[in-house]
Design a protein around this motif. Structure first.
Motif, short mmCIF file in Angstrom:
data_model
loop_
_atom_site.label_atom_id
_atom_site.label_comp_id
_atom_site.label_asym_id
_atom_site.label_seq_id
_atom_site.Cartn_x
_atom_site.Cartn_y
_atom_site.Cartn_z
N UNK A 1 0.83 -1.21 0.00
CA UNK A 1 0.00 0.00 0.00
C UNK A 1 0.86 1.25 0.00
N UNK A 2 1.97 1.20 0.71
CA UNK A 2 2.90 2.35 0.76
C UNK A 2 3.47 2.62 -0.64
N UNK A 3 3.90 1.57 -1.32
CA UNK A 3 4.46 1.73 -2.67
C UNK A 3 3.38 2.23 -3.62
N UNK A 4 2.20 1.63 -3.55
CA UNK A 4 1.12 2.05 -4.44
C UNK A 4 0.72 3.50 -4.22
N UNK A 5 0.63 3.92 -2.95
CA UNK A 5 0.28 5.31 -2.66
C UNK A 5 1.34 6.26 -3.19
N UNK A 6 2.63 5.92 -2.99
CA UNK A 6 3.70 6.77 -3.50
C UNK A 6 3.65 6.85 -5.03
N UNK A 7 3.31 5.74 -5.68
CA UNK A 7 3.20 5.76 -7.13
C UNK A 7 2.06 6.63 -7.61
N UNK A 8 0.93 6.56 -6.92
CA UNK A 8 -0.21 7.40 -7.30
C UNK A 8 0.07 8.87 -7.02
N UNK A 9 0.79 9.16 -5.95
CA UNK A 9 1.17 10.55 -5.69
C UNK A 9 2.03 11.09 -6.83
N UNK A 10 2.98 10.26 -7.30
CA UNK A 10 3.83 10.69 -8.42
C UNK A 10 3.00 10.89 -9.68
#
Length: 343
Positions: free
Chosen positions: A172-181
């Motif tokens: 979830x942390x990786x996915x959230x960071x990807x969506x933020x980018x």
């Protein structure tokens, strides 16, 4: 006799005689194993229905609704009479387990004849599945992330605080960071990734509508984690994606270092679906673990959390449990013998 619930699977039967019951209850559903105390392959059932949580935490009644027919079927298939030893590994036990601690020992004693019950955090069953009773560290990572370590005298844990407060480096942390980018690219802000924006819109539709779709959902951690493979897919050609995975590797190494016991070459194992993201995560992780924990001995995880629950149950039945007992991590409860329901 009640038949198998929809979506469940029956595996090979185990040995006859008195037996053990092992349960793995997590966010993706419930898995149950019944086997003989003398060892041998247990019978296993799986259900895709997660146990509910409510105002009192993990719902004991909902757990038993699923567990009773599964165990009845497995005891018939395996020839096991009474499951005198049980291990229940549950996600959220430390913070949501008060009702289980109060209600489950008597309920399992009445239904199945359980005399000894171990209530274990899912991190403990993941540890036992991966390393058994060896001192060391296990990082369990999927949607979330938790690191657990022990020198066999006490437990240490790091992270596992959920997707709003922690689980740093998890899916979830990786996915959230990807969506933020992706959203940064949409806005024209520094640090955005056009590649991730393209993938986000292909997966979710126009990103301007993403907050309204995501915020109300109770499964938003899983939705965020579903974007982690997209970040890994972009990483070979996209520096922003590669940077996200390198940062995730740093968080994972930090958690492992925080719980790793001292001593000569303790074992370190990684377990969980996150590590299937491939080299974009694993290469920087190996580098950072080598820097942070040069004294550890890297080993492959031997099994999963259900395997760990079976191991703990077998050790309890044979009076050879070496893992430390702790009220929040691994709690052993003995119940006086009582009349079984239906006897």
């Amino acid at each position: 006799m009640t038949g198998p619930p929809a979506g469940s699977r029956v595996h090979s039967p185990g040995p006859a005689g008195s037996g053990i019951l092992a349960v793995d209850s997590g966010g993706s559903g419930l898995r149950v194993a019944v086997g003989g105390t003398e060892g041998g392959p247990p019978g296993v059932r799986e259900s895709a229905v997660p146990v509910r949580t409510g105002a009192r935490g993990i719902d004991t009644g909902h757990l038993m609704e699923q567990l009773v027919p599964m165990v009845r079927e497995l005891t018939a298939l395996t020839g096991v009479g009474r499951t005198t030893v049980a291990v229940v590994g549950a996600a959220g036990l430390a913070t949501l387990g008060d009702a289980l601690r109060a209600e489950l020992p008597g309920t399992l004693a009445r239904e199945f004849g359980v005399r000894t019950l171990a209530l274990a955090a899912d991190a403990v069953t993941a540890y036992a599945g991966a390393l058994g009773s060896r001192p060391g560290t296990v990082v369990a990572a999927g949607t979330g992330l938790i690191a657990t370590g022990t020198d066999l005298t006490r437990w240490r844990r790091a992270d596992g605080w959920g997707h709003l407060l922690g689980d740093c480096g998890g899916g979830a942390w990786i996915g959230r960071a990807g969506l933020e980018a992706a959203l940064r690219a949409h806005d024209g802000r520094h640090g955005g990734s056009p590649a991730l924006l393209t993938r986000a819109e292909r997966r979710f539709g126009p990103v301007s509508g993403l907050p309204g779709e995501l915020y109300p959902r109770s499964d938003r951690a899983a939705v965020l984690a579903s974007f982690a493979p997209e970040v890994a897919g972009c990483a070979p050609d996209d520096p922003v994606s590669a940077g996200i995975l390198r940062a995730a590797a740093g968080h994972i190494a930090d958690s492992a270092a925080a719980v790793c016991p001292a001593g000569d070459a303790p074992c370190l194992a990684l377990t969980g679906g996150l590590f299937g993201l491939g080299d974009a995560l694993l290469v920087p992780l190996e580098e950072m673990l080598g820097v942070r924990l040069p004294h550890v001995r890297r080993v492959a995880a031997e099994g999963d959390p259900l395997h760990g629950a079976v191991r703990i149950a077998g050790d309890l039945a044979a009076d050879r449990l070496r893992l430390p007992v702790d009220e929040n991590m691994l709690n052993i409860i003995t119940t006086p013998e009582i009349t079984l329901n239906g006897d």
